[in-house]
Design a protein around this motif. Structure first.
Motif, PDB file in Angstrom:
ATOM      1  N   LEU A 124      10.435  33.654  11.100  1.00  0.00           N
ATOM      2  CA  LEU A 124      10.491  33.892   9.968  1.00  0.00           C
ATOM      3  C   LEU A 124      11.413  32.235   9.529  1.00  0.00           C
ATOM      4  O   LEU A 124      12.453  31.598  10.783  1.00  0.00           O
ATOM      5  CB  LEU A 124      10.973  34.915   9.200  1.00  0.00           C
ATOM      6  CG  LEU A 124       9.956  36.293   8.752  1.00  0.00           C
ATOM      7  CD1 LEU A 124      11.003  37.349   8.471  1.00  0.00           C
ATOM      8  CD2 LEU A 124       8.918  35.714   8.578  1.00  0.00           C
ATOM      9  N   GLU A 125      10.987  31.622   8.908  1.00  0.00           N
ATOM     10  CA  GLU A 125      11.395  29.983   9.281  1.00  0.00           C
ATOM     11  C   GLU A 125      11.652  29.814   7.297  1.00  0.00           C
ATOM     12  O   GLU A 125      11.086  29.682   6.669  1.00  0.00           O
ATOM     13  CB  GLU A 125      10.822  28.678   9.901  1.00  0.00           C
ATOM     14  CG  GLU A 125      12.057  27.688   9.658  1.00  0.00           C
ATOM     15  CD  GLU A 125      11.113  26.893  10.717  1.00  0.00           C
ATOM     16  OE1 GLU A 125      11.450  25.996  10.218  1.00  0.00           O
ATOM     17  OE2 GLU A 125       9.748  26.703  11.539  1.00  0.00           O
ATOM     18  N   ASP A 126      12.800  29.191   7.581  1.00  0.00           N
ATOM     19  CA  ASP A 126      12.869  28.870   5.835  1.00  0.00           C
ATOM     20  C   ASP A 126      13.583  27.368   5.723  1.00  0.00           C
ATOM     21  O   ASP A 126      14.091  27.008   6.793  1.00  0.00           O
ATOM     22  CB  ASP A 126      14.666  30.043   4.894  1.00  0.00           C
ATOM     23  CG  ASP A 126      14.681  30.936   4.956  1.00  0.00           C
ATOM     24  OD1 ASP A 126      13.907  31.419   5.302  1.00  0.00           O
ATOM     25  OD2 ASP A 126      16.365  31.596   5.102  1.00  0.00           O
ATOM     26  N   VAL A 127      12.793  26.377   4.998  1.00  0.00           N
ATOM     27  CA  VAL A 127      12.723  25.552   4.425  1.00  0.00           C
ATOM     28  C   VAL A 127      12.822  25.273   3.137  1.00  0.00           C
ATOM     29  O   VAL A 127      12.411  26.026   1.925  1.00  0.00           O
ATOM     30  CB  VAL A 127      11.280  24.698   4.852  1.00  0.00           C
ATOM     31  CG1 VAL A 127      10.867  25.291   6.692  1.00  0.00           C
ATOM     32  CG2 VAL A 127      10.304  25.246   4.514  1.00  0.00           C
ATOM     33  N   SER A 128      13.250  23.463   2.635  1.00  0.00           N
ATOM     34  CA  SER A 128      12.995  23.468   1.786  1.00  0.00           C
ATOM     35  C   SER A 128      11.329  22.738   1.024  1.00  0.00           C
ATOM     36  O   SER A 128      10.699  22.734   1.450  1.00  0.00           O
ATOM     37  CB  SER A 128      14.372  22.188   1.549  1.00  0.00           C
ATOM     38  OG  SER A 128      13.110  20.837   2.213  1.00  0.00           O
ATOM     39  N   LEU A 157      12.029  31.901  -2.321  1.00  0.00           N
ATOM     40  CA  LEU A 157      13.224  32.904  -2.027  1.00  0.00           C
ATOM     41  C   LEU A 157      14.180  32.215  -3.344  1.00  0.00           C
ATOM     42  O   LEU A 157      13.852  31.577  -4.099  1.00  0.00           O
ATOM     43  CB  LEU A 157      14.218  32.526  -1.476  1.00  0.00           C
ATOM     44  CG  LEU A 157      13.972  32.795   0.327  1.00  0.00           C
ATOM     45  CD1 LEU A 157      14.975  32.341   1.154  1.00  0.00           C
ATOM     46  CD2 LEU A 157      13.628  33.956   0.374  1.00  0.00           C
ATOM     47  N   ASP A 158      14.949  33.130  -4.229  1.00  0.00           N
ATOM     48  CA  ASP A 158      15.774  33.643  -5.034  1.00  0.00           C
ATOM     49  C   ASP A 158      16.638  31.414  -5.080  1.00  0.00           C
ATOM     50  O   ASP A 158      16.441  31.019  -6.155  1.00  0.00           O
ATOM     51  CB  ASP A 158      16.914  33.938  -5.779  1.00  0.00           C
ATOM     52  CG  ASP A 158      16.062  35.173  -5.484  1.00  0.00           C
ATOM     53  OD1 ASP A 158      15.173  35.481  -6.211  1.00  0.00           O
ATOM     54  OD2 ASP A 158      17.013  36.766  -5.170  1.00  0.00           O
ATOM     55  N   ASP A 159      17.096  30.865  -4.334  1.00  0.00           N
ATOM     56  CA  ASP A 159      17.433  29.265  -4.437  1.00  0.00           C
ATOM     57  C   ASP A 159      17.123  28.436  -4.640  1.00  0.00           C
ATOM     58  O   ASP A 159      17.329  27.336  -4.101  1.00  0.00           O
ATOM     59  CB  ASP A 159      18.696  29.724  -3.444  1.00  0.00           C
ATOM     60  CG  ASP A 159      18.330  29.314  -1.722  1.00  0.00           C
ATOM     61  OD1 ASP A 159      16.337  29.817  -2.092  1.00  0.00           O
ATOM     62  OD2 ASP A 159      19.128  29.229  -1.201  1.00  0.00           O
ATOM     63  N   GLY A 160      15.387  28.893  -4.221  1.00  0.00           N
ATOM     64  CA  GLY A 160      14.581  28.312  -4.350  1.00  0.00           C
ATOM     65  C   GLY A 160      13.103  27.865  -3.149  1.00  0.00           C
ATOM     66  O   GLY A 160      12.116  26.780  -2.863  1.00  0.00           O
TER      67      GLY A 160
END
Length: 259
Positions: A124-128, A157-160
């Motif tokens: 899992l990786e979070d990206v803009s 995600l909630d923060d965009g």
């Protein structure tokens, strides 16, 4: 950009000070000070004390004013660390460990770790959104991102920011296939419904045929390592068998419809 998850649950500061570190015994059965335990497990002293305050690990053995930790503490902290890395919340970890006695040995906890290990690797990786567009090689509008989310490729995600569930390429190939978006969404819903039911049935079968007899027998130590090893072999075989069985079922359906 951030790889998820990398952080373990943090803890409030503790007024207790750490005892001076003592020379560590390299043997697996060594008793460790809290500083040595932190070095051995990679979990900070503050977080270890936080876990102890929540009852996630048992109290140390006292030698004078120094607390000493044994192999069962190391194994339990390693289990907590793995559960945290797999995305379990602190509340879920507390619920699970609440059913595991504090005196459970490393072999018993190794079985718990084997049970919790993912059946398929997950990255899992979070990206803009900008980074998502860069990796896609083109701007993705909200509809395209929503379709990728329906396909299970991304999660908004909630923060965009966007959480990638593995490679982006297969999802983009589906979007570029020219098939109606409703077909992609409905097919994914069918797959999710049937695979969830299958997973629940398989877990119930495993509980009934393997874990319950182990519990009924008093959790014999001789079976723990054998069970953990068997489960490690079972997971990839089951996943491969599921893929092969699905392919054969589709082939039969096509032949039946043509016939």
């Amino acid at each position: 950009m951030a790889v998820h998850p990398t952080a373990r649950p943090t803890a409030p500061a503790s007024p207790e000070t750490s005892p001076a570190a003592e020379p560590a015994d390299a043997g697996p059965a060594a008793e460790l000070t809290v500083d040595q335990l932190a070095e051995r497990t990679g979990i900070s002293v503050r977080t270890i004390r936080f876990y102890a305050g929540r009852g996630l690990i048992g109290p140390p053995r006292l030698r004078g004013r120094t607390g000493l930790y044994g192999p069962e503490h190391v194994a339990r902290l390693e289990l907590i660390g793995e559960m945290s890395a797999l995305g379990f919340t602190l509340a879920a970890i507390e619920r699970h460990l609440g059913r595991v006695p504090h005196d459970a040995g490393p072999e018993d906890l190794a079985l718990h770790r084997a049970l919790l290990t993912p059946w398929v690797p997950e990255h899992l990786e979070d990206v803009s959104r900008d980074e998502l567009d860069r990796r896609a090689g083109r701007p993705l509008d909200d509809a395209a991102v929503a379709d990728l989310q329906t396909l299970g490729i991304v999660e908004v995600l909630d923060d965009g920011t966007v959480r990638l569930h593995g490679a982006l390429g297969p999802g983009l190939d589906m979007l570029d296939s020219g098939l109606p978006p409703t077909l992609l969404r409905d097919s994914q819903a069918l797959i999710a419904a049937h695979t969830t039911a299958l997973a629940e049935d398989l877990m119930e079968l495993f509980q009934r045929e393997v874990l319950q007899p182990y519990r009924d027998a008093g959790r014999p130590a001789a079976q723990r390592v054998r069970l953990a090893a068997a489960l490690a072999r079972l997971k990839p075989i089951t996943v491969q068998g599921l893929v092969a069985a699905f392919g054969r079922a589709v082939n039969r359906t096509i032949r039946d419809q043509v016939g």
